[in-house]
Design a protein around this motif. Structure first.
Motif, PDB file in Angstrom:
ATOM      1  N   LEU A 237       0.267  -0.704  -0.197  1.00  7.94           N
ATOM      2  CA  LEU A 237      -0.105  -0.451   0.034  1.00  7.94           C
ATOM      3  C   LEU A 237       1.005   1.093   0.023  1.00  7.94           C
ATOM      4  CD1 LEU A 237      -2.219  -1.141   2.509  1.00  7.94           C
ATOM      5  CD2 LEU A 237      -2.996  -0.702  -0.241  1.00  7.94           C
ATOM      6  N   ASP A 238       2.004   1.319   0.652  1.00  6.65           N
ATOM      7  CA  ASP A 238       2.941   2.119   0.937  1.00  6.65           C
ATOM      8  C   ASP A 238       3.547   2.858  -0.349  1.00  6.65           C
ATOM      9  OD1 ASP A 238       2.678   2.945   3.652  1.00  6.65           O
ATOM     10  OD2 ASP A 238       4.559   1.741   3.750  1.00  6.65           O
ATOM     11  N   ALA A 239       3.964   1.443  -1.744  1.00  3.26           N
ATOM     12  CA  ALA A 239       4.258   1.707  -2.943  1.00  3.26           C
ATOM     13  C   ALA A 239       3.378   2.195  -3.903  1.00  3.26           C
ATOM     14  CB  ALA A 239       4.278   0.255  -3.809  1.00  3.26           C
TER      15      ALA A 239
ATOM     16  N   PRO B 121      -0.444   7.322  -6.455  1.00  2.00           N
ATOM     17  CA  PRO B 121      -1.341   8.144  -5.649  1.00  2.00           C
ATOM     18  C   PRO B 121      -2.612   8.758  -5.712  1.00  2.00           C
ATOM     19  CG  PRO B 121      -0.333  10.063  -6.261  1.00  2.00           C
ATOM     20  CD  PRO B 121       0.301   8.540  -6.980  1.00  2.00           C
ATOM     21  N   ALA B 122      -3.154   8.367  -7.375  1.00  2.00           N
ATOM     22  CA  ALA B 122      -4.589   8.697  -7.708  1.00  2.00           C
ATOM     23  C   ALA B 122      -5.799   7.584  -8.175  1.00  2.00           C
ATOM     24  CB  ALA B 122      -4.512   9.957  -9.160  1.00  2.00           C
ATOM     25  N   ALA B 123      -5.148   6.729  -7.682  1.00  2.00           N
ATOM     26  CA  ALA B 123      -5.586   5.373  -8.010  1.00  2.00           C
ATOM     27  C   ALA B 123      -6.787   4.868  -6.879  1.00  2.00           C
ATOM     28  CB  ALA B 123      -5.164   4.045  -7.717  1.00  2.00           C
TER      29      ALA B 123
ATOM     30  N   ASP C  43       1.345  -8.992  -1.588  1.00  2.00           N
ATOM     31  CA  ASP C  43       3.632  -8.707  -1.132  1.00  2.00           C
ATOM     32  C   ASP C  43       3.630  -8.875  -2.656  1.00  2.00           C
ATOM     33  OD1 ASP C  43       2.319 -11.086  -3.023  1.00  2.00           O
ATOM     34  OD2 ASP C  43       3.603 -12.713  -1.784  1.00  2.00           O
ATOM     35  N   ASN C  44       2.892  -8.136  -3.041  1.00  2.00           N
ATOM     36  CA  ASN C  44       3.786  -7.531  -4.826  1.00  2.00           C
ATOM     37  C   ASN C  44       4.073  -5.890  -4.504  1.00  2.00           C
ATOM     38  OD1 ASN C  44       3.992  -9.960  -6.443  1.00  2.00           O
ATOM     39  ND2 ASN C  44       2.286  -9.308  -7.242  1.00  2.00           N
ATOM     40  N   ARG C  45       4.267  -5.418  -4.351  1.00  2.00           N
ATOM     41  CA  ARG C  45       5.331  -3.809  -4.964  1.00  2.00           C
ATOM     42  C   ARG C  45       5.246  -3.387  -5.924  1.00  2.00           C
ATOM     43  NH1 ARG C  45       8.496  -5.181  -0.179  1.00  2.00           N
ATOM     44  NH2 ARG C  45      10.140  -5.572  -1.798  1.00  2.00           N
ATOM     45  N   ILE C  46       4.652  -2.101  -6.409  1.00  2.00           N
ATOM     46  CA  ILE C  46       4.116  -1.364  -7.450  1.00  2.00           C
ATOM     47  C   ILE C  46       5.765  -1.184  -7.635  1.00  2.00           C
ATOM     48  CG2 ILE C  46       2.143  -1.877  -8.228  1.00  2.00           C
ATOM     49  CD1 ILE C  46       1.379   1.518  -7.842  1.00  2.00           C
ATOM     50  N   ASP C  47       6.217  -1.351  -9.014  1.00  2.00           N
ATOM     51  CA  ASP C  47       7.477   0.022  -9.313  1.00  2.00           C
ATOM     52  C   ASP C  47       7.358   1.775  -9.491  1.00  2.00           C
ATOM     53  OD1 ASP C  47       8.828  -2.316  -9.233  1.00  2.00           O
ATOM     54  OD2 ASP C  47       9.987  -2.917 -11.638  1.00  2.00           O
ATOM     55  N   PRO C  48       8.395   2.176  -9.890  1.00  2.00           N
ATOM     56  CA  PRO C  48       7.906   3.638  -9.462  1.00  2.00           C
ATOM     57  C   PRO C  48       6.988   4.259 -11.239  1.00  2.00           C
ATOM     58  CG  PRO C  48       9.816   3.574  -8.589  1.00  2.00           C
ATOM     59  CD  PRO C  48       9.286   1.955  -9.241  1.00  2.00           C
ATOM     60  N   ASP C  49       7.689   3.569 -12.494  1.00  2.00           N
ATOM     61  CA  ASP C  49       7.357   3.087 -13.661  1.00  2.00           C
ATOM     62  C   ASP C  49       5.838   2.918 -13.660  1.00  2.00           C
ATOM     63  OD1 ASP C  49       9.037   5.203 -14.214  1.00  2.00           O
ATOM     64  OD2 ASP C  49      10.616   3.270 -14.627  1.00  2.00           O
ATOM     65  N   TRP C  50       5.445   2.041 -12.602  1.00  2.00           N
ATOM     66  CA  TRP C  50       4.166   0.962 -13.067  1.00  2.00           C
ATOM     67  C   TRP C  50       3.487   1.554 -13.196  1.00  2.00           C
ATOM     68  CZ3 TRP C  50      -1.002   0.693 -10.615  1.00  2.00           C
ATOM     69  CH2 TRP C  50      -1.586  -0.959 -11.534  1.00  2.00           C
TER      70      TRP C  50
END
Length: 309
Positions: free
Chosen positions: A20-22, A28-30, A86-93
């Motif tokens: 959720l942090d990622a 942030p708009a999602a 348990d997946n963290r999205i990358d900055p370019d996701w």
């Protein structure tokens, strides 16, 4: 484009918090929707304390496909993503989402975990089955246009494992393309134990073959190519377990028990798959989908309602 992100979870509070942090940092708009199975680790309190989660849906079922459908049902985005807890999205996701949906209705991308046969680090797994070219997607890292999920009627809740692979077969039948987008990348928590789609261990042989036979029979019928495909899987797994017996990692009794589980699972799956095929003769092939389910929510906390009050 309005994006909803559905995050199914079960007893993964700390890993979920990182995920959720990622999402908060990189998308942030999602609209974020967490669907929590019967967790006993404080997940509910942690999620309710977060201002960046729009909806928390509590369910009593441990099935990931039930959780996915429960999240899809309350999502309001034009596009709906599924991201494992348990997946963290990358900055370019988020850029991968936007680029991918310009070219296709369904987009998937890399997950930092061991790859399946037929899959590489820069491409999706593809198979040709009964004359169809099927592109599989990562169930924990995929985004759909909302109308595609309507066409699919969500995920098949009969399945406790293999729901995303079943959906991939049905997407082909509905003429929807799955696109691979490298930027749509997530990192799996390194402490996560390997598990099949749905949270069951990879070597739950009975459910593996029940799910395999079910989805193939449901989508294609009992044609020779289907039977050969299941037999090929069984031969490969039998050889693998036999090697374990020789190395001492498994016992002959265990090998026999595995064969029994495979046979029972396959028989049950073929039978139930043909019943399902008869129940839904449309290209959707989903008699246990979103439209037929009762509301599985035990409780629902919707921050959108509070904000609109």
């Amino acid at each position: 484009m309005n994006l909803s992100v559905v995050v199914p979870t079960l007893n993964g509070r700390d890993q979920l918090a990182d995920g959720l942090d990622a999402l908060s940092a990189h998308a942030p708009a999602a609209e974020v929707i967490v669907v929590n199975g019967p967790s006993a680790d404080g997940t509910t309190g942690m999620v309710r304390d977060r201002a960046d989660v729009d909806v928390l849906v509590e369910i009593s079922d441990r099935s990931v496909n039930v959780a996915r459908n429960a999240g899809i049902e309350v999502a309001t985005g034009e596009a709906i993503a599924l991201v494992d807890y348990d997946n963290r999205i990358d900055p370019d996701w988020i850029g991968g989402v936007e680029t991918g949906l310009e070219h296709a209705d369904v987009v998937t991308g890399p997950v930092s975990r061991p790859l399946r046969a037929g899959q590489t680090a820069d491409s999706a797994e593809r198979r040709r089955i009964a004359g169809r070219d099927v592109t599989y997607f990562a169930g924990g890292n995929v985004v759909f246009r909302a109308n595609v999920l309507e066409d699919l009627d969500g995920f098949d809740e009969y399945l406790e494992t293999g729901g995303s692979r079943d959906a991939a077969h049905r997407l082909v039948g509905l003429d929807h393309e799955v696109r691979w987008e490298s930027a749509l990348s997530v990192e799996r928590d390194p402490d996560s134990s390997p598990a099949a789609d749905g949270g069951r261990p990879d070597r739950d042989w009975g459910w593996k073959y029940r799910a395999l036979a079910y989805r193939l029979a449901k989508n294609y019928g009992l044609r020779p190519t289907v039977i050969r495909r299941v037999a090929a899987h069984a031969l490969g797994d039998s050889t693998s377990v036999a090697r374990d017996v020789v190395s001492g990692a498994a016992t002959p009794t265990g090998w026999v028990a595995t064969g029994r589980d495979v046979l029972l699972g396959t028989t049950t799956g073929f039978s139930d798959g043909m019943v399902a095929r008869a129940r839904d003769r449309t290209p959707t092939r989903n008699p246990y989908g979103l439209s037929t389910r009762a509301d599985r929510a035990v409780a629902k906390y919707d921050r959108r309602e509070d904000d609109g009050a």
